[in-house]
Design a protein around this motif. Structure first.
Motif, PDB file in Angstrom:
ATOM      1  N   SER A 134      20.376  13.364  -1.777  1.00 12.16           N
ATOM      2  CA  SER A 134      20.159  14.468  -2.706  1.00 12.16           C
ATOM      3  C   SER A 134      20.346  14.029  -4.156  1.00 12.16           C
ATOM      4  O   SER A 134      19.714  14.545  -5.055  1.00 12.16           O
ATOM      5  CB  SER A 134      21.115  15.599  -2.388  1.00 12.16           C
ATOM      6  N   ARG A 135      21.205  13.065  -4.362  1.00 15.79           N
ATOM      7  CA  ARG A 135      21.424  12.565  -5.723  1.00 15.79           C
ATOM      8  C   ARG A 135      20.140  11.970  -6.278  1.00 15.79           C
ATOM      9  O   ARG A 135      19.812  12.149  -7.445  1.00 15.79           O
ATOM     10  CB  ARG A 135      22.506  11.491  -5.740  1.00 15.79           C
ATOM     11  N   THR A 136      19.456  11.249  -5.437  1.00 13.78           N
ATOM     12  CA  THR A 136      18.210  10.627  -5.868  1.00 13.78           C
ATOM     13  C   THR A 136      17.170  11.681  -6.190  1.00 13.78           C
ATOM     14  O   THR A 136      16.355  11.505  -7.096  1.00 13.78           O
ATOM     15  CB  THR A 136      17.679   9.703  -4.767  1.00 13.78           C
ATOM     16  N   VAL A 137      17.196  12.774  -5.450  1.00 14.80           N
ATOM     17  CA  VAL A 137      16.261  13.873  -5.725  1.00 14.80           C
ATOM     18  C   VAL A 137      16.518  14.402  -7.128  1.00 14.80           C
ATOM     19  O   VAL A 137      15.583  14.639  -7.894  1.00 14.80           O
ATOM     20  CB  VAL A 137      16.438  15.004  -4.694  1.00 14.80           C
ATOM     21  N   GLY A 138      17.768  14.570  -7.445  1.00 20.76           N
ATOM     22  CA  GLY A 138      18.123  15.046  -8.779  1.00 20.76           C
ATOM     23  C   GLY A 138      17.673  14.070  -9.844  1.00 20.76           C
ATOM     24  O   GLY A 138      17.179  14.466 -10.906  1.00 20.76           O
ATOM     25  N   TYR A 139      17.808  12.813  -9.541  1.00 15.95           N
ATOM     26  CA  TYR A 139      17.396  11.799 -10.494  1.00 15.95           C
ATOM     27  C   TYR A 139      15.885  11.843 -10.701  1.00 15.95           C
ATOM     28  O   TYR A 139      15.387  11.649 -11.808  1.00 15.95           O
ATOM     29  CB  TYR A 139      17.823  10.420  -9.990  1.00 15.95           C
ATOM     30  N   ALA A 140      15.182  12.112  -9.637  1.00 17.44           N
ATOM     31  CA  ALA A 140      13.719  12.210  -9.707  1.00 17.44           C
ATOM     32  C   ALA A 140      13.324  13.366 -10.620  1.00 17.44           C
ATOM     33  O   ALA A 140      12.375  13.265 -11.396  1.00 17.44           O
ATOM     34  CB  ALA A 140      13.153  12.412  -8.308  1.00 17.44           C
ATOM     35  N   MET A 157       0.847  -1.174   0.000  1.00 18.42           N
ATOM     36  CA  MET A 157       0.000   0.000   0.000  1.00 18.42           C
ATOM     37  C   MET A 157       0.889   1.233   0.000  1.00 18.42           C
ATOM     38  O   MET A 157       2.026   1.189  -0.321  1.00 18.42           O
ATOM     39  CB  MET A 157      -0.800   0.031   1.285  1.00 18.42           C
ATOM     40  N   ASP A 158       0.443   2.263   0.338  1.00 15.63           N
ATOM     41  CA  ASP A 158       1.170   3.505   0.481  1.00 15.63           C
ATOM     42  C   ASP A 158       2.680   3.366   0.333  1.00 15.63           C
ATOM     43  O   ASP A 158       3.458   3.982   0.995  1.00 15.63           O
ATOM     44  CB  ASP A 158       0.880   4.106   1.852  1.00 15.63           C
ATOM     45  N   LYS A 159       3.077   2.505  -0.542  1.00 13.56           N
ATOM     46  CA  LYS A 159       4.511   2.296  -0.754  1.00 13.56           C
ATOM     47  C   LYS A 159       5.108   3.445  -1.568  1.00 13.56           C
ATOM     48  O   LYS A 159       5.710   3.216  -2.598  1.00 13.56           O
ATOM     49  CB  LYS A 159       4.725   0.975  -1.506  1.00 13.56           C
ATOM     50  N   TYR A 160       4.945   4.619  -1.059  1.00 13.59           N
ATOM     51  CA  TYR A 160       5.501   5.761  -1.762  1.00 13.59           C
ATOM     52  C   TYR A 160       7.010   5.733  -1.683  1.00 13.59           C
ATOM     53  O   TYR A 160       7.578   5.757  -0.610  1.00 13.59           O
ATOM     54  CB  TYR A 160       4.978   7.063  -1.153  1.00 13.59           C
ATOM     55  N   THR A 161       7.597   5.658  -2.804  1.00 13.16           N
ATOM     56  CA  THR A 161       9.056   5.629  -2.822  1.00 13.16           C
ATOM     57  C   THR A 161       9.596   7.036  -2.602  1.00 13.16           C
ATOM     58  O   THR A 161       8.890   8.023  -2.740  1.00 13.16           O
ATOM     59  CB  THR A 161       9.556   5.121  -4.174  1.00 13.16           C
ATOM     60  N   THR A 215      13.999  25.845  -4.079  1.00 15.19           N
ATOM     61  CA  THR A 215      14.560  25.048  -2.989  1.00 15.19           C
ATOM     62  C   THR A 215      15.722  24.232  -3.537  1.00 15.19           C
ATOM     63  O   THR A 215      16.014  24.276  -4.725  1.00 15.19           O
ATOM     64  CB  THR A 215      13.497  24.124  -2.376  1.00 15.19           C
ATOM     65  N   SER A 216      16.351  23.491  -2.691  1.00 12.90           N
ATOM     66  CA  SER A 216      17.517  22.723  -3.122  1.00 12.90           C
ATOM     67  C   SER A 216      17.254  21.228  -3.035  1.00 12.90           C
ATOM     68  O   SER A 216      16.338  20.787  -2.344  1.00 12.90           O
ATOM     69  CB  SER A 216      18.725  23.083  -2.259  1.00 12.90           C
ATOM     70  N   TYR A 217      18.048  20.490  -3.721  1.00 17.37           N
ATOM     71  CA  TYR A 217      17.918  19.036  -3.714  1.00 17.37           C
ATOM     72  C   TYR A 217      18.107  18.515  -2.290  1.00 17.37           C
ATOM     73  O   TYR A 217      17.355  17.661  -1.828  1.00 17.37           O
ATOM     74  CB  TYR A 217      18.964  18.402  -4.634  1.00 17.37           C
ATOM     75  N   GLY A 218      19.098  19.039  -1.631  1.00 22.00           N
ATOM     76  CA  GLY A 218      19.404  18.584  -0.284  1.00 22.00           C
ATOM     77  C   GLY A 218      18.270  18.878   0.688  1.00 22.00           C
ATOM     78  O   GLY A 218      17.988  18.080   1.572  1.00 22.00           O
ATOM     79  N   ALA A 219      17.620  20.037   0.523  1.00 24.04           N
ATOM     80  CA  ALA A 219      16.525  20.419   1.418  1.00 24.04           C
ATOM     81  C   ALA A 219      15.384  19.426   1.295  1.00 24.04           C
ATOM     82  O   ALA A 219      14.787  19.031   2.297  1.00 24.04           O
ATOM     83  CB  ALA A 219      16.053  21.824   1.068  1.00 24.04           C
ATOM     84  N   ILE A 220      15.100  19.026   0.066  1.00 25.39           N
ATOM     85  CA  ILE A 220      14.031  18.055  -0.161  1.00 25.39           C
ATOM     86  C   ILE A 220      14.417  16.709   0.427  1.00 25.39           C
ATOM     87  O   ILE A 220      13.624  16.063   1.103  1.00 25.39           O
ATOM     88  CB  ILE A 220      13.757  17.905  -1.670  1.00 25.39           C
ATOM     89  N   ALA A 221      15.642  16.331   0.170  1.00 27.09           N
ATOM     90  CA  ALA A 221      16.127  15.049   0.678  1.00 27.09           C
ATOM     91  C   ALA A 221      16.050  15.022   2.199  1.00 27.09           C
ATOM     92  O   ALA A 221      15.593  14.047   2.791  1.00 27.09           O
ATOM     93  CB  ALA A 221      17.565  14.821   0.218  1.00 27.09           C
ATOM     94  N   LYS A 222      16.439  16.110   2.799  1.00 28.32           N
ATOM     95  CA  LYS A 222      16.419  16.198   4.255  1.00 28.32           C
ATOM     96  C   LYS A 222      14.991  16.135   4.785  1.00 28.32           C
ATOM     97  O   LYS A 222      14.714  15.485   5.777  1.00 28.32           O
ATOM     98  CB  LYS A 222      17.083  17.497   4.691  1.00 28.32           C
ATOM     99  N   TYR A 223      14.118  16.799   4.077  1.00 24.18           N
ATOM    100  CA  TYR A 223      12.715  16.820   4.478  1.00 24.18           C
ATOM    101  C   TYR A 223      12.145  15.406   4.451  1.00 24.18           C
ATOM    102  O   TYR A 223      11.298  15.040   5.258  1.00 24.18           O
ATOM    103  CB  TYR A 223      11.935  17.734   3.546  1.00 24.18           C
ATOM    104  N   LEU A 224      12.591  14.633   3.503  1.00 30.35           N
ATOM    105  CA  LEU A 224      12.109  13.262   3.367  1.00 30.35           C
ATOM    106  C   LEU A 224      12.808  12.309   4.324  1.00 30.35           C
ATOM    107  O   LEU A 224      12.504  11.131   4.367  1.00 30.35           O
ATOM    108  CB  LEU A 224      12.302  12.790   1.925  1.00 30.35           C
ATOM    109  N   GLY A 225      13.768  12.838   5.047  1.00 29.76           N
ATOM    110  CA  GLY A 225      14.415  12.006   6.058  1.00 29.76           C
ATOM    111  C   GLY A 225      15.731  11.417   5.634  1.00 29.76           C
ATOM    112  O   GLY A 225      16.349  10.668   6.370  1.00 29.76           O
ATOM    113  N   SER A 226      16.166  11.731   4.431  1.00 31.11           N
ATOM    114  CA  SER A 226      17.446  11.204   3.955  1.00 31.11           C
ATOM    115  C   SER A 226      18.286  12.339   3.377  1.00 31.11           C
ATOM    116  O   SER A 226      18.293  12.557   2.184  1.00 31.11           O
ATOM    117  CB  SER A 226      17.214  10.127   2.906  1.00 31.11           C
ATOM    118  N   ALA A 227      18.945  13.032   4.240  1.00 30.47           N
ATOM    119  CA  ALA A 227      19.719  14.206   3.836  1.00 30.47           C
ATOM    120  C   ALA A 227      20.792  13.864   2.812  1.00 30.47           C
ATOM    121  O   ALA A 227      21.188  14.700   2.023  1.00 30.47           O
ATOM    122  CB  ALA A 227      20.354  14.833   5.069  1.00 30.47           C
ATOM    123  N   LYS A 228      21.216  12.636   2.830  1.00 27.69           N
ATOM    124  CA  LYS A 228      22.289  12.243   1.917  1.00 27.69           C
ATOM    125  C   LYS A 228      21.772  11.703   0.591  1.00 27.69           C
ATOM    126  O   LYS A 228      22.538  11.216  -0.215  1.00 27.69           O
ATOM    127  CB  LYS A 228      23.166  11.187   2.588  1.00 27.69           C
TER     128      LYS A 228
END
Length: 110
Positions: free
Chosen positions: A38-44, A1-5, A23-36
């Motif tokens: 940020s690369r994945t945010v960019g990929y998204a 269910m709610d398997k939001y990646t 905003t920045s990639y890192g800020a989003i990553a941090k907000y999601l609980g994984s500050a490190k």
DNA sequence: GAGGTGACGACCC
DNA sequence: TGGGTCGCCACCT
């Protein structure tokens, strides 16, 4: 269910960025609980323009306010969109970046 | 199934 | 101060 990646979660945050804000990639990553992650945010963001939904990927830049993703979004397209929202960009860098910075950790505070 | 890559960021010399 | 390296998550080969 709610398997939001992490991936999909990024889109939810980016879609909430108000016009004229960035905003920045890192800020989003941090907000999601994984500050490190940020690369994945960019990929998204890379995949975001393939989606049907409108993802304001141009409002997401690196921590320096530099338009690092412009090559993927469109050389002058990204800058054009940001300037259209009232931002001042010089040398691919957002002026007054801090003043236009939209921090999900501070604005959403979920 | 395993390894390499990437729109980044933080840490270590 | 500046260059190099690791980490993280998802995708591609």
């Amino acid at each position: 269910m709610d398997k939001y990646t992490f991936f999909e979660n990024v889109f939810e945050v980016v879609k909430q960025i108000p016009a004229g804000k960035v905003t920045s990639y890192g800020a989003i990553a941090k907000y999601l609980g994984s500050a490190k992650s940020s690369r994945t945010v960019g990929y998204a963001m890379n995949a975001s323009h393939l989606l049907i939904e409108k993802i304001p990927a141009h409002r997401v830049v690196n921590r320096n306010g530099l338009l690092t993703g412009k090559h993927h979004f469109g050389e002058n397209k990204m800058q054009q969109l940001l300037e259209n929202e009232g931002l001042n960009i010089i040398n691919d860098q957002i002026q007054n970046f801090e003043n236009h910075f939209w921090d999900p950790n501070r604005e959403l505070m979920i």
